[in-house]
Scaffold this active site. Sequence first.
Site, PDB file in Angstrom:
ATOM      1  N   LYS A   7       0.837  -1.235  -0.166  1.00  0.00           N
ATOM      2  CA  LYS A   7      -0.152  -0.030  -0.150  1.00  0.00           C
ATOM      3  C   LYS A   7       0.959   1.102   0.031  1.00  0.00           C
ATOM      4  O   LYS A   7       1.840   1.190   0.512  1.00  0.00           O
ATOM      5  CB  LYS A   7      -0.873   0.018   1.246  1.00  0.00           C
ATOM      6  CG  LYS A   7      -2.213   0.970   1.132  1.00  0.00           C
ATOM      7  CD  LYS A   7      -3.258   0.149   0.662  1.00  0.00           C
ATOM      8  CE  LYS A   7      -4.473   0.806   0.343  1.00  0.00           C
ATOM      9  NZ  LYS A   7      -5.665  -0.041  -0.155  1.00  0.00           N
TER      10      LYS A   7
HETATM   11  N1  GLU Z   1      -7.368   0.025  -3.279  1.00  0.00           N
HETATM   12  C1  GLU Z   1      -8.046  -1.128  -3.465  1.00  0.00           C
HETATM   13  C2  GLU Z   1      -8.017  -2.040  -2.060  1.00  0.00           C
HETATM   14  O1  GLU Z   1      -7.872  -1.514  -1.300  1.00  0.00           O
HETATM   15  C3  GLU Z   1      -7.792  -1.772  -4.496  1.00  0.00           C
HETATM   16  C4  GLU Z   1      -6.282  -2.164  -4.665  1.00  0.00           C
HETATM   17  C5  GLU Z   1      -5.732  -2.816  -5.906  1.00  0.00           C
HETATM   18  O2  GLU Z   1      -6.432  -3.047  -7.140  1.00  0.00           O
HETATM   19  O3  GLU Z   1      -4.526  -3.175  -5.834  1.00  0.00           O
HETATM   20  O4  GLU Z   1      -8.280  -3.184  -2.312  1.00  0.00           O
END
Ligand code: GLU
Length: 419
Positions: free
Chosen positions: A109
Amino acid sequence: MDHTSAEFNPWLNAAKRFETAADRLHLDDGMRKILKTPAKELTVAIPVMLDDGRIEVFTGYRVQHSIARGPAKGGIRYAPDVSLDEVRALASWMTWKCAVVNLPYGGGKGGVICDPSILSDIELERITRRYTSEILDIIGPEKDIPAPDMNTNDRTMAWIMDTYSMHKRETTTGVVTGKPLDLGGSRGRPEATGRGCLYVTREALKQFGIPQTKARVVVQGFGNVGGMGARLMAKEGFKVVAIIETDGAVYNENGLDIEALLQHRKATGSILDFDGAQNLSREEALFLECDVLLPAAKENVITSETAPKINPKIVCEGANGPTTALADKILADRGIFVIPDILANAGGVTVSYFEWVQDRQGYFWNEKLVNERLEEIMVNSFYDVLRYSKEHKVENRTAAYMLALDRVAFAIKLRGIYA
Ligand code: GLU
């Protein structure tokens, strides 16, 4: 968000859930240490010239929690209250989420501490490009694949893709997902998280014998996840009776016209004072009696204070971490059926995975195929978690964590420890 209070610290909340599941799995100490320690954490300074000529230095993070099952995967959020602990928690949730739906990814993240509401487009572009160049060495289609999260979108992903590609001297679409359709994006990606919520909610309703057209839904958050979720559910005949946003809530006991409400928000900047609905306070709406509560905004909405007062049969966690660990027990004691975030909102990363696969093949699927494959994964994963919960006599969240931890631990065992 106030991360100083222990209940609201996402990393402490993630750790609590982790320990509960690890205990039930009788994981040994060494494996626990590996699983709970983020593999890589990078903090970067992002100097940017603002439009008025001043220079500001923003702080950005990229955390790779695990790469045991594949490249790290996870979004990037822009918000004034981003913290390293929050990014760490979100990265670990990506690891567990990808494992629950069995994608060949680890978890990561990113975040930048900034307030996008007071930044111009060009300032945002400069921040994004400098941030990308600072994390460039640790991202890549085989290493770590960012995606949109709160306050970032397909345009942000296009800038990241372009910056990365300029440095690599070749267009590399697979370095991020959630891109515009014309730049290697996937059909169905913008709706994917909301659509995933719809699929698992549908299965949960079956457990209660509630027909879809009778289901009363309260949605908290009206952004990508809540807005899409509400829209898709309404289309399928659910009664979306209330929407809660930062400035208040709107309610109609016969179901809101979601398309019209989206238009109203676009025109006025707020969901309030919408024809055919009554304004409510956020608390009044959150505590309404309903079949489904869909928290689809930020962390820490269902807390030790609010958990005793909410009245849904099912909570579908569209957001990451909307429920605190302290609230888990209250919900369990009250018999509320929780579809935990690492399952409920996995539709987004699942279609991100489809996007990455399509980019690598250079061959793109139609929307029907994307949605069918998404549905299959979400429904199968829902029943995997349910089965685990029944077999081990634990609530759904612990079951989902156990399933995930078990899968990641197995990958680590197979790979061995490189020394
Ligand atoms: N931000 C989204 C989540 O928290 C998508 C993450 C992604 O597609 O890699 O799942």
